[in-house]
Design a protein around this motif. Structure first.
Motif, PDB file in Angstrom:
ATOM      1  N   LEU A 146       1.125  -1.487  -0.173  1.00  0.00           N
ATOM      2  CA  LEU A 146      -0.360  -0.056  -0.212  1.00  0.00           C
ATOM      3  C   LEU A 146       0.818   1.304  -0.139  1.00  0.00           C
ATOM      4  N   LEU A 147       1.959   1.551   0.798  1.00  0.00           N
ATOM      5  CA  LEU A 147       2.709   2.618   1.074  1.00  0.00           C
ATOM      6  C   LEU A 147       3.326   3.205  -0.149  1.00  0.00           C
ATOM      7  N   VAL A 148       4.683   1.662  -0.804  1.00  0.00           N
ATOM      8  CA  VAL A 148       5.461   2.895  -1.990  1.00  0.00           C
ATOM      9  C   VAL A 148       4.664   3.062  -3.197  1.00  0.00           C
ATOM     10  N   PRO A 149       3.856   2.020  -3.479  1.00  0.00           N
ATOM     11  CA  PRO A 149       3.162   2.598  -4.357  1.00  0.00           C
ATOM     12  C   PRO A 149       2.053   3.718  -4.721  1.00  0.00           C
ATOM     13  N   CYS A 150       1.450   3.832  -3.482  1.00  0.00           N
ATOM     14  CA  CYS A 150       0.247   4.963  -3.062  1.00  0.00           C
ATOM     15  C   CYS A 150       1.252   6.170  -3.079  1.00  0.00           C
ATOM     16  N   ALA A 151       2.717   6.506  -2.187  1.00  0.00           N
ATOM     17  CA  ALA A 151       3.107   7.422  -2.396  1.00  0.00           C
ATOM     18  C   ALA A 151       3.934   8.151  -3.212  1.00  0.00           C
ATOM     19  N   LEU A 152       4.701   6.637  -3.978  1.00  0.00           N
ATOM     20  CA  LEU A 152       5.488   7.600  -5.684  1.00  0.00           C
ATOM     21  C   LEU A 152       4.216   8.001  -5.985  1.00  0.00           C
ATOM     22  N   HIS A 153       3.405   7.155  -6.646  1.00  0.00           N
ATOM     23  CA  HIS A 153       1.996   8.533  -7.378  1.00  0.00           C
ATOM     24  C   HIS A 153       2.039   9.360  -6.746  1.00  0.00           C
ATOM     25  N   THR A 171      -8.931   2.008  -3.449  1.00  0.00           N
ATOM     26  CA  THR A 171      -8.970   2.800  -2.180  1.00  0.00           C
ATOM     27  C   THR A 171      -7.017   3.093  -1.897  1.00  0.00           C
ATOM     28  N   TYR A 172      -6.514   2.905  -2.552  1.00  0.00           N
ATOM     29  CA  TYR A 172      -5.086   4.199  -3.238  1.00  0.00           C
ATOM     30  C   TYR A 172      -4.367   3.806  -4.188  1.00  0.00           C
ATOM     31  N   PRO A 173      -3.934   4.661  -4.596  1.00  0.00           N
ATOM     32  CA  PRO A 173      -3.605   4.930  -6.089  1.00  0.00           C
ATOM     33  C   PRO A 173      -2.803   3.856  -6.218  1.00  0.00           C
ATOM     34  N   VAL A 174      -1.984   3.918  -7.687  1.00  0.00           N
ATOM     35  CA  VAL A 174      -1.131   2.662  -6.981  1.00  0.00           C
ATOM     36  C   VAL A 174      -0.482   3.712  -9.000  1.00  0.00           C
ATOM     37  N   TYR A 175       1.312   3.240  -8.552  1.00  0.00           N
ATOM     38  CA  TYR A 175       2.079   4.291  -9.551  1.00  0.00           C
ATOM     39  C   TYR A 175       2.100   3.110 -10.521  1.00  0.00           C
TER      40      TYR A 175
END
Length: 412
Positions: free
Chosen positions: A67-74, A183-187
């Motif tokens: 959840l954390l990494v792809p959402c943070a990158l996006h 729910t959480y957008p991804v990169y």
């Protein structure tokens, strides 16, 4: 801290009743801690159980990072809209809270096991019906707190991870690409999730990740509730024995009174040692909860107002439930901290208010150590910087509202 083996001369064998009481006391902890690998395993457990526990911990880490990494990158690379970027900072902060708390709890697993061992020994040492009633009452309150926390957190999580993305529906971009919300957008360069079956895989994985994060929050709350309220029960037993000691001393010899007083002091010291260990387990976690809930209450208030202005009923209800959940969560920590502090002070008040002046001078002097120890009240702190109490709860709300006003001024 004094070694507990010196305080307890003999540990009774577990009986059917004590086993039942121990199971009743820790059922909620088992439910929430076993799935995330934090329920303590005995040192003599089978190798398969140890491997399975470690595997669950690794899986939980991977799910949160998914959840954390792809959402943070996006959020910080792809997303250019400041409002949408702001909308994802809150969920990202919750992910950081969850993985930080999980790291500390995993590191403190041995301490958690020792605390449960301490609780189990206390249940095995129960002799008087009144002591058992006190401990059961506190265990019941701990179960109620854990259950209520679970209802709020899982309800908010279900709305946020299931109802809200499904109700949003899909939309078509200017490039004629159908986008289904997550729910959480991804990169996208890291993991494209626009088409089947990648979308379904990401959606289900994010749902599992959310379950892990909410379980960490609930598990932390249940640990704090069960341990601290157990300590409060032990302090209540100390007070009861203090009140009965003077009355009994009139009908018994000085040696018997000294033995009873020695037992009271040892029980008090044992409880203080337990509180010290619980504080060592929880102080970093409470600091994360303290800071994280302040920020999340601020962000959720902002999200609630923006969705209310847009007349999005589902999103408004979702953020309202989450806002209540986070507020309740930090209140529970402050409540148990306040309860423990007040209970510690009551021990000193009880020791002073008993008819100690009717005791022989030698016996009365035995209360001095107990009174001296109560000058340093028991407390649970947030990173050893702030005591958890009603006043700190009010401080969290005031700070969150202050940040919310600033956010409204800058963004809205």
């Amino acid at each position: 801290m004094r070694n507990e083996s010196n305080i307890l001369e003999k540990i009774p064998e577990p009986t059917k009743k004590s086993k039942s009481d121990m199971k009743y006391c820790t059922t909620m902890n088992r439910w929430f801690l076993i799935p995330i690998g934090l329920w303590p395993i005995d040192s003599d457990a089978k190798i398969f159980e140890k491997i399975f526990s470690e595997t669950r911990i690794v899986i939980c880490y991977l799910l949160i990072l998914f959840l954390l990494v792809p959402c943070a990158l996006h959020t910080f690379i792809n997303e250019k809209n400041p409002r949408l970027k702001m909308k994802m900072i809150g969920p990202l902060s919750f992910c950081l809270m969850a993985i930080s708390k999980y790291c500390f709890l995993v590191r403190r697993r041995n301490e958690i096991r020792k605390c449960f061992d301490h609780v189990f020994i206390d249940w095995r040492r129960v002799n008087l019906p009144t002591d058992r009633e006190i401990m059961l009452a506190n265990a019941k309150l701990g179960r109620f707190i854990a259950s209520l926390c679970a209802v709020f957190m899982y309800s908010g999580g279900f709305f946020y991870h299931t109802i809200m993305p499904i109700s949003a529906g899909s939309y078509i971009t200017a490039s004629n690409i159908t986008v289904r919300p997550l729910t959480y957008p991804v990169y996208d360069p890291l993991f494209p999730a626009k088409n089947s079956p990648s979308y379904e895989i990401v959606f289900v994985t994010q749902w599992c990740s959310g379950f892990v994060m909410y379980s960490i929050t609930i598990g932390t709350c249940s640990l704090a509730g069960v341990f601290v309220l157990h300590a409060c029960g032990q302090l209540t037993i100390v007070m009861n024995r203090l009140e009965n000691s003077v009355t009994s001393s009139k009908k018994s010899s000085d040696d018997m009174f000294e033995n009873r007083l020695s037992e009271i002091v040892e029980l008090h010291l044992r409880t203080l040692g337990f509180i010290f260990r619980v504080e060592r387990i929880l102080n970093e976690v409470c600091l994360i909860e303290f800071v994280g809930c302040t920020l999340n209450i601020c962000f959720l208030g902002y999200y609630f107002m923006t969705e209310f202005e847009r007349a999005d009923t589902i999103a408004t209800v979702t953020y309202c439930v989450l806002l209540v959940s986070f507020t309740f969560n930090i209140f529970i920590f402050c409540y148990i901290g306040e309860t423990l502090t007040q209970q510690g002070k009551k021990v000193g008040s009880t020791a002073y208010m008993i008819e100690w002046y009717k005791l022989p001078g030698k016996d009365a002097r035995g209360l001095i150590l107990l009174l001296a120890m109560t000058n340093y009240p028991c407390s649970i702190t947030a990173g050893k910087m702030a005591e958890l109490s009603y006043s700190s709860f009010c401080g969290v709300l005031k700070t969150a509202m202050g940040y919310l006003n600033l956010l409204r001024t800058v963004v809205l």
